[in-house]
Design an enzyme around this catalytic site. Structure first.
Site, PDB file in Angstrom:
ATOM      1  CB  CYS A   1       4.903  -7.088  -7.362  1.00  0.00           C
ATOM      2  SG  CYS A   1       5.578  -6.521  -5.775  1.00  0.00           S
TER       3      CYS A   1
ATOM      4  CB  CYS B   1       7.413 -10.561  -6.361  1.00  0.00           C
ATOM      5  SG  CYS B   1       5.772 -10.339  -5.623  1.00  0.00           S
TER       6      CYS B   1
ATOM      7  CG  HIS C   1       5.867  -7.456  -1.795  1.00  0.00           C
ATOM      8  ND1 HIS C   1       5.940  -8.557  -2.613  1.00  0.00           N
ATOM      9  CD2 HIS C   1       6.679  -7.730  -0.736  1.00  0.00           C
ATOM     10  CE1 HIS C   1       6.756  -9.448  -2.082  1.00  0.00           C
ATOM     11  NE2 HIS C   1       7.216  -8.959  -0.941  1.00  0.00           N
TER      12      HIS C   1
ATOM     13  CG  HIS D   1       7.257  -2.107   0.971  1.00  0.00           C
ATOM     14  ND1 HIS D   1       5.950  -2.159   0.490  1.00  0.00           N
ATOM     15  CD2 HIS D   1       7.673  -0.825   0.752  1.00  0.00           C
ATOM     16  CE1 HIS D   1       5.605  -0.987  -0.004  1.00  0.00           C
ATOM     17  NE2 HIS D   1       6.632  -0.149   0.151  1.00  0.00           N
TER      18      HIS D   1
ATOM     19  CD  GLN E   1       9.516   4.129   1.613  1.00  0.00           C
ATOM     20  OE1 GLN E   1      10.328   4.873   1.078  1.00  0.00           O
ATOM     21  NE2 GLN E   1       8.206   4.346   1.540  1.00  0.00           N
TER      22      GLN E   1
END
Length: 365
Positions: A79, A82, A191, A193, A195
């Site tokens: 990933c 991470c 993961h 997140h 934008q």
């Protein structure tokens, strides 16, 4: 809810191997410790995308062909979001982090330039603007709904910081913070997140809403969004929760199987206009609604979170900050697909009544 505000320290800035900016936002007593990004990344191309003007709709379309090569569903041990303590494996070269923001390696918009203007014939322009990734936590299997309140408040602070910074950038007309959650939505990195986009033009949805608000002002002398909020509160049937600072409700003409709007109880245009107590209140209601979402069905609800923000300019003067949360899941086993009516004609067909969705979400407090 306990007071969440804490002494906010400016982000720690670093640079990735190809020159992109990286910003660490930390909780109290946490000190970011970035390491040098040692990946062999190629320098960024100056113009990575193009804007083309669609004369049939009067809208700009972004052509970003280089995004075909973006990272797609890597295994957890690869990933790129991470922590990467060696500086060789990750977009976040550090042993750990709380919240981090960095320029997207595969941006739809990048670089600085003037606002594009439509002309005669086929019109194109460089795809100038800004695309950032915001990682909510270093925990790969977490979610926004699972964040501790103080940690969620830090994400909100990062949103506010980036909004103010991008709104002050020449050539940026609109700042859009958002999260896509779930593979059903099209997420390719699991993961947790979101934008942040800085558009060089006003997006079609924002332009339409502002046009409606200006028309409402001419006819009634009041702000459209303030009146919508007042009508929802007065009716009460679609309100999910209401605090001193924020109200969450299912809108009267909801398009999506699950759709919730979060409004501050006073007129503000963006996160920067909210005071610390209101930002605490926003964090509280936002977490509350997301946690109700995850109690609707046996598995986590896929959703899109869209922060509608406006600048203090004459064209956007009627804009009222709010968040729209939407999900394509219409039952425990079924999804809503945007088929011909929605995709080709923009004519939405609702599968459930907004009132029944609101009643269900109230039950999940």
């Amino acid at each position: 809810m306990a007071k969440l505000v804490f002494d906010i320290v400016g982000p720690t800035r670093a640079e990735l191997a190809d020159g992109r900016e990286l910003l660490f936002f930390a909780l109290p007593d946490h000190r970011p410790a970035p390491v040098r990004d040692r990946r062999p990344l190629r320098p960024r191309a100056p113009d990575q995308s193009e804007l083309r003007f669609d004369r049939s709709t009067g809208q700009w379309v972004i052509i970003a062909a280089q995004r075909q090569d973006r990272t797609y569903k890597p295994p957890p041990d690869q990933c790129p979001l991470c922590p990467g303590p060696t500086g060789l494996t990750s977009e976040v070269p550090a042993p750990d982090y709380d919240v981090v923001v960095f320029e997207n390696r595969f941006p739809s918009l990048s670089g600085a330039g003037a606002t594009p203007r439509p002309g005669d014939g086929f019109v194109s322009a460089p795809g100038h603007g800004r695309c950032e990734v915001i990682c909510f936590s270093s925990e790969h299997t977490g979610s926004f709904a699972g964040l501790a309140p103080a940690h969620a408040r830090l994400v909100v602070e990062a949103w506010r910081h980036r909004t103010a910074d991008l709104m002050a950038t020449p050539g940026i007309e609109q700042v859009f913070c958002f999260e896509n959650r779930g593979e059903e939505i099209g997420v390719t990195l699991t993961h947790p997140h979101g934008q942040i986009y800085g558009y060089p033009y006003l997006t079609p949805r924002a332009a339409t809403m502002l046009e409606q608000a200006r028309d409402h002002r001419k006819r009634h002398g009041t702000n459209l969004f303030e009146d919508l909020l007042a009508w929802e509160v007065a009716g009460g049937g679609r309100v999910i929760t209401r605090t001193d600072a924020f109200t969450a409700f299912v809108p009267f003409a909801a398009r999506w199987p699950v759709e919730v709007h979060l409004y501050p109880n006073r007129f503000v245009r963006n996160l920067g206009d909210l005071d610390d107590a209101e930002l605490d209140g926003f964090t509280q209601v936002y977490l509350d609604v997301l946690r109700r979402f995850d109690r609707m069905y046996p598995g986590p609800l896929p959703y899109i979170s869209a922060l509608h923000q406006y600048s203090d300019t004459e064209p956007q003067a009627e804009g009222y900050f709010h968040v729209e949360l939407i999900s394509i899941r219409r039952s425990a086993t079924k999804l809503k697909y945007l088929a011909a009516s929605e995709s080709a004609m923009g004519a939405f067909i609702g599968d459930v009544t907004p009132e029944s969705v609101a009643a269900r979400l109230r039950e999940l407090a």
